[in-house]
Design a protein around this motif. Structure first.
Motif, PDB file in Angstrom:
ATOM      1  N   LEU A  56       0.824  -1.218   0.000  1.00  0.00           N
ATOM      2  CA  LEU A  56       0.000   0.000   0.000  1.00  0.00           C
ATOM      3  C   LEU A  56       0.853   1.260   0.000  1.00  0.00           C
ATOM      4  N   ILE A  57       2.101   1.122   0.437  1.00  0.00           N
ATOM      5  CA  ILE A  57       2.966   2.296   0.516  1.00  0.00           C
ATOM      6  C   ILE A  57       3.195   2.922  -0.850  1.00  0.00           C
ATOM      7  N   PHE A  58       3.007   2.166  -1.913  1.00  0.00           N
ATOM      8  CA  PHE A  58       3.203   2.729  -3.249  1.00  0.00           C
ATOM      9  C   PHE A  58       1.995   3.538  -3.728  1.00  0.00           C
ATOM     10  N   ILE A  59       0.960   3.595  -2.908  1.00  0.00           N
ATOM     11  CA  ILE A  59      -0.216   4.415  -3.228  1.00  0.00           C
ATOM     12  C   ILE A  59      -0.362   5.583  -2.267  1.00  0.00           C
ATOM     13  N   ILE A  60      -0.068   5.324  -0.984  1.00  0.00           N
ATOM     14  CA  ILE A  60      -0.383   6.289   0.076  1.00  0.00           C
ATOM     15  C   ILE A  60       0.286   7.655  -0.117  1.00  0.00           C
ATOM     16  N   PRO A  61       1.622   7.750  -0.301  1.00  0.00           N
ATOM     17  CA  PRO A  61       2.220   9.081  -0.470  1.00  0.00           C
ATOM     18  C   PRO A  61       1.697   9.826  -1.707  1.00  0.00           C
ATOM     19  N   LEU A  62       1.455   9.105  -2.789  1.00  0.00           N
ATOM     20  CA  LEU A  62       0.903   9.734  -3.997  1.00  0.00           C
ATOM     21  C   LEU A  62      -0.461  10.335  -3.700  1.00  0.00           C
ATOM     22  N   PHE A  63      -1.288   9.603  -2.977  1.00  0.00           N
ATOM     23  CA  PHE A  63      -2.617  10.079  -2.610  1.00  0.00           C
ATOM     24  C   PHE A  63      -2.510  11.341  -1.762  1.00  0.00           C
ATOM     25  N   GLY A  64      -1.613  11.323  -0.764  1.00  0.00           N
ATOM     26  CA  GLY A  64      -1.463  12.466   0.127  1.00  0.00           C
ATOM     27  C   GLY A  64      -0.983  13.713  -0.586  1.00  0.00           C
ATOM     28  N   LEU A  65       0.068  13.581  -1.400  1.00  0.00           N
ATOM     29  CA  LEU A  65       0.602  14.745  -2.116  1.00  0.00           C
ATOM     30  C   LEU A  65      -0.401  15.287  -3.128  1.00  0.00           C
ATOM     31  N   THR A  66      -1.206  14.404  -3.708  1.00  0.00           N
ATOM     32  CA  THR A  66      -2.229  14.847  -4.665  1.00  0.00           C
ATOM     33  C   THR A  66      -3.309  15.662  -3.970  1.00  0.00           C
ATOM     34  N   ILE A  67      -3.759  15.199  -2.810  1.00  0.00           N
ATOM     35  CA  ILE A  67      -4.767  15.954  -2.066  1.00  0.00           C
ATOM     36  C   ILE A  67      -4.233  17.334  -1.685  1.00  0.00           C
ATOM     37  N   ILE A  68      -2.977  17.375  -1.227  1.00  0.00           N
ATOM     38  CA  ILE A  68      -2.368  18.660  -0.866  1.00  0.00           C
ATOM     39  C   ILE A  68      -2.358  19.606  -2.062  1.00  0.00           C
ATOM     40  N   HIS A  69      -2.003  19.082  -3.232  1.00  0.00           N
ATOM     41  CA  HIS A  69      -1.968  19.900  -4.442  1.00  0.00           C
ATOM     42  C   HIS A  69      -3.371  20.405  -4.804  1.00  0.00           C
ATOM     43  N   VAL A  70      -4.364  19.556  -4.711  1.00  0.00           N
ATOM     44  CA  VAL A  70      -5.740  19.938  -5.053  1.00  0.00           C
ATOM     45  C   VAL A  70      -6.247  21.010  -4.093  1.00  0.00           C
ATOM     46  N   PRO A 254       9.678  20.353 -14.479  1.00  0.00           N
ATOM     47  CA  PRO A 254       8.832  21.174 -15.349  1.00  0.00           C
ATOM     48  C   PRO A 254       7.448  21.494 -14.807  1.00  0.00           C
ATOM     49  N   ASN A 255       6.842  20.600 -14.002  1.00  0.00           N
ATOM     50  CA  ASN A 255       5.482  20.876 -13.531  1.00  0.00           C
ATOM     51  C   ASN A 255       5.196  20.121 -12.230  1.00  0.00           C
ATOM     52  N   ASP A 256       4.051  20.454 -11.645  1.00  0.00           N
ATOM     53  CA  ASP A 256       3.674  19.857 -10.370  1.00  0.00           C
ATOM     54  C   ASP A 256       3.424  18.359 -10.482  1.00  0.00           C
ATOM     55  N   HIS A 257       2.874  17.912 -11.619  1.00  0.00           N
ATOM     56  CA  HIS A 257       2.571  16.499 -11.772  1.00  0.00           C
ATOM     57  C   HIS A 257       3.849  15.656 -11.724  1.00  0.00           C
ATOM     58  N   THR A 258       4.895  16.138 -12.357  1.00  0.00           N
ATOM     59  CA  THR A 258       6.175  15.429 -12.327  1.00  0.00           C
ATOM     60  C   THR A 258       6.736  15.398 -10.918  1.00  0.00           C
ATOM     61  N   ARG A 259       6.620  16.529 -10.207  1.00  0.00           N
ATOM     62  CA  ARG A 259       7.103  16.593  -8.832  1.00  0.00           C
ATOM     63  C   ARG A 259       6.358  15.596  -7.943  1.00  0.00           C
ATOM     64  N   ILE A 260       5.045  15.564  -8.077  1.00  0.00           N
ATOM     65  CA  ILE A 260       4.240  14.687  -7.222  1.00  0.00           C
ATOM     66  C   ILE A 260       4.510  13.220  -7.534  1.00  0.00           C
ATOM     67  N   LEU A 261       4.508  12.871  -8.799  1.00  0.00           N
ATOM     68  CA  LEU A 261       4.731  11.473  -9.184  1.00  0.00           C
ATOM     69  C   LEU A 261       6.139  11.009  -8.812  1.00  0.00           C
ATOM     70  N   GLY A 262       7.139  11.817  -9.173  1.00  0.00           N
ATOM     71  CA  GLY A 262       8.518  11.445  -8.875  1.00  0.00           C
ATOM     72  C   GLY A 262       8.785  11.408  -7.387  1.00  0.00           C
ATOM     73  N   GLY A 263       8.296  12.428  -6.670  1.00  0.00           N
ATOM     74  CA  GLY A 263       8.521  12.491  -5.236  1.00  0.00           C
ATOM     75  C   GLY A 263       7.842  11.358  -4.490  1.00  0.00           C
ATOM     76  N   SER A 264       6.585  11.086  -4.828  1.00  0.00           N
ATOM     77  CA  SER A 264       5.863  10.017  -4.125  1.00  0.00           C
ATOM     78  C   SER A 264       6.493   8.659  -4.396  1.00  0.00           C
ATOM     79  N   LEU A 265       6.982   8.437  -5.611  1.00  0.00           N
ATOM     80  CA  LEU A 265       7.624   7.155  -5.917  1.00  0.00           C
ATOM     81  C   LEU A 265       8.913   6.979  -5.102  1.00  0.00           C
ATOM     82  N   LEU A 266       9.694   8.046  -4.997  1.00  0.00           N
ATOM     83  CA  LEU A 266      10.922   7.980  -4.189  1.00  0.00           C
ATOM     84  C   LEU A 266      10.607   7.729  -2.713  1.00  0.00           C
TER      85      LEU A 266
END
Length: 422
Positions: A56-70, A254-266
Motif C-alpha cells: 500500500l505504501i506505493f499508493i499512500i504518499p501519492l494520494f497524500g501529495l495529490t490531495i495537498i496539491h488539489v 517542469p510541472n507539479d505532476h512530475t514533482r508529485i509522481l517522482g517524489g511520491s515514488l521515491l
C-alpha cells in the motif's frame, strides 16, 4: 493631569496587548494540540494497515501529495507554503505573508503530509499556523498592529509549547530563531502566550510523547558526549544540505505532476525498504532501544541506513510539495545516532555508557545543529525526558553540535532560504 492620562492610556494599551496574547496563546494551543492528536491517531492507523499490506505504501504518499496539491489549487490561492520563511519575512521584512488562510493551509497540509507517509513532522506546520494566529489578532484591532511582531512570536512560541509541553523551549525558540527584541512588553507578550498555551495543554491535552527512564549520568562519559556532539553537527549539516539540494532539484522540474509522481515514488520506495522512515518517526524513536544490544553488522547497517536515508526522505517530502520541517527528523536522527555511538563504544571499549542518556543527548544535539538554536533544543529535550538530570551533558553536546555545524555550513535551512529570497 496630562501625565496621569498618558499613564492610564498606556496601562490600557498594555492590558489590551496582553489580552491579545492570552487569546493568541489559547487558540494556538487548541490548534497545535488538536493537530497533534489527530495526526498521531491517523498515522498509527495507516501504519497498522501497512503491516498487513506493505505494498500500500506505493499508493499512500501519492494520494497524500495529490490531495495537498488539489487543496492548494482550489482553496489556498494556489500558493505553495514556504514554511518558516513566511514567518521570518513577516518579522524581518515587515511583509504581509501570513494571511488568515495560512492557518488552515498549514494545518491540513501538515496533517496530510505526515499521515500519508511524508517523512517529516507537524512542528513547522504548527509554528507557521500559530504565528498566523498571532498575525491575525494584530490585524483585527488597529492599535495592535504596532505589536504584530510580538504577537506573531507569541503565537509560534505557544505552538511549540503545546506540541512538546515545553514552555521554556517555546519561549527561547521565538528569540533564538526569529527575533531578539529586548523590549519588556515584547518579552511579556511572548511569555503570556506561552503560559496560556502551557496551561491549556497541561489541563486538557497533556500526554508524555516518550517515556525515558533517566536516573543518572557519568562524569567520565563527557569525552564521548563531546564526540557525539561532533557527529551530531556533521549529521545536522548533512540534513540541511539534503533539504536545500532536493528543494532546488524539485523546483527545477517542469510541472507539479512530475514533482508529485517522482517524489511520491521515491518516498514510497524508501519507506518500503526502511519502514521507520514513515511519517514523523516517533514510533521509530520509541523502538530505538531494540538496537541497544551488541552492534552486529546487521544492526550497524540498519542504523546507518536510517541515518543516511532519513534526510533524503525528509528532503524529497518537502521538495515534492509536502508540508513540514526538520524538527522531527532531527530528533529521529539524533536518537539513532546516540544509540549507535553508545552501542559501539560499549561493545568495543567496555565503557558501560547508558543508552537512554545517549539517545536523549543525540536528539538535542542534532536538533541544535539543524536549527542553530541550542538553548531551544536543550530545554525541549529536557521537557521530553520530563526531568533535567541530563541538563549538563545536553548543554555540552548541543553547543558542540551547533559550533561544528556553523563552522562547516554557516546557515540553517531557515537562514539560507531568507538569503536566497533576498
Amino acid at each position: 493631569m496630562e501625565l496621569k492620562t498618558y499613564r492610564v492610556k498606556k496601562s490600557r494599551r498594555v492590558s489590551a496587548v496582553l489580552l491579545a496574547a492570552v487569546i493568541t496563546g489559547c487558540f494556538s494551543a487548541l490548534l497545535a494540540d488538536t493537530l497533534k492528536v489527530i495526526t498521531e491517531h491517523y498515522e498509527e492507523s495507516f501504519l497498522e494497515k501497512l503491516h498487513h499490506n506493505p505494498y500500500l505504501i506505493f499508493i499512500i504518499p501519492l494520494f497524500g501529495l495529490t490531495i495537498i496539491h488539489v487543496l492548494r489549487y482550489f482553496l489556498f490561492h494556489n500558493k505553495a507554503n514556504k514554511g518558516i520563511k513566511e514567518v521570518l519575512d513577516t518579522i524581518n521584512k515587515n511583509a504581509h505573508t501570513l494571511p488568515a488562510y495560512k492557518i488552515p493551509s498549514h494545518y491540513f497540509n501538515g496533517f496530510l503530509t505526515v499521515i500519508f507517509g511524508g517523512s517529516t513532522g507537524i512542528e513547522v506546520s504548527t509554528v507557521v499556523s500559530t504565528a498566523a494566529i498571532g498575525a491575525l489578532s494584530s490585524r483585527k484591532v488597529d492599535y495592535l498592529r504596532r505589536y504584530r511582531t510580538a504577537l506573531v512570536c507569541g503565537g509560534l512560541a505557544a505552538g511549540v509549547t503545546a506540541l512538546f509541553n515545553a514552555p521554556v523551549a517555546g519561549f527561547l525558540f521565538a528569540f533564538e530563531v526569529f527575533t531578539r527584541k529586548k523590549s519588556k512588553l515584547h518579552h511579556a507578550v511572548v511569555a503570556t502566550a506561552v503560559l496560556t498555551s502551557f496551561l491549556v495543554t497541561h489541563f486538557f491535552f497533556y500526554h508524555q510523547i516518550f517515556h525515558f527512564a533517566v536516573t543518572d549520568w557519568q562524569l567520565d562519559a563527557l569525552p564521548y558526549i563531546v564526540l557525539l556532539g561532533i557527529l551530531a553537527g556533521l549529521n545536522s549539516v548533512y540534513l540541511t544540505k539534503s533539504v536545500l539540494f532536493f528543494k532546488k532539484f524539485f523546483a527545477a522540474l517542469p510541472n507539479d505532476h512530475t514533482r508529485i509522481l517522482g517524489g511520491s515514488l521515491l518516498i514510497s520506495t524508501l519507506i518500503f525498504f526502511v519502514p521507520h522512515l514513515y511519517g514523523e518517526g516517533y514510533a521509530g524513536i520509541k523502538n530505538v532501544f531494540t538496537y541497544a544490544q551488541a552492534p552486529s553488522p546487521a544492526i550497524v547497517f540498519s542504523v546507518l541506513a536510517l541515518l543516511l536515508l532519513k534526510p533524503v526522505a525528509t528532503s524529497v517530502t518537502l521538495g515534492a510539495g509536502g508540508d513540514g520541517g526538520v524538527f522531527a527528523p532531527s530528533l529521529f536522527i539524533g536518537a539513532f545516532l546516540g544509540m549507535l555511538v553508545c552501542s559501539i563504544l560499549n561493545h568495543f571499549f567496555g565503557l558501560g555508557l547508558i543508552p537512554v542518556n545517549f539517545v536523549l543527548i543525540g536528539m538535542a544535539a542534532v536538533l541544535s545543529g539543524s536549527i542553530h538554536a541550542p538553548f531551544t533544543s536543550i530545554f525541549l529535550v529536557c521537557a521530553l525526558a520530563d526531568n533535567y538530570v541530563l541538563f549538563i551533558p545536553i548543554v555540552i553536546a548541543s553547543l558542540v553540535s551547533k559550533w561544528v555545524a556553523s563552522a562547516i555550513f554557516a546557515d540553517s535551512v531557515y537562514t539560507y532560504q531568507v538569503k536566497q529570497a533576498g
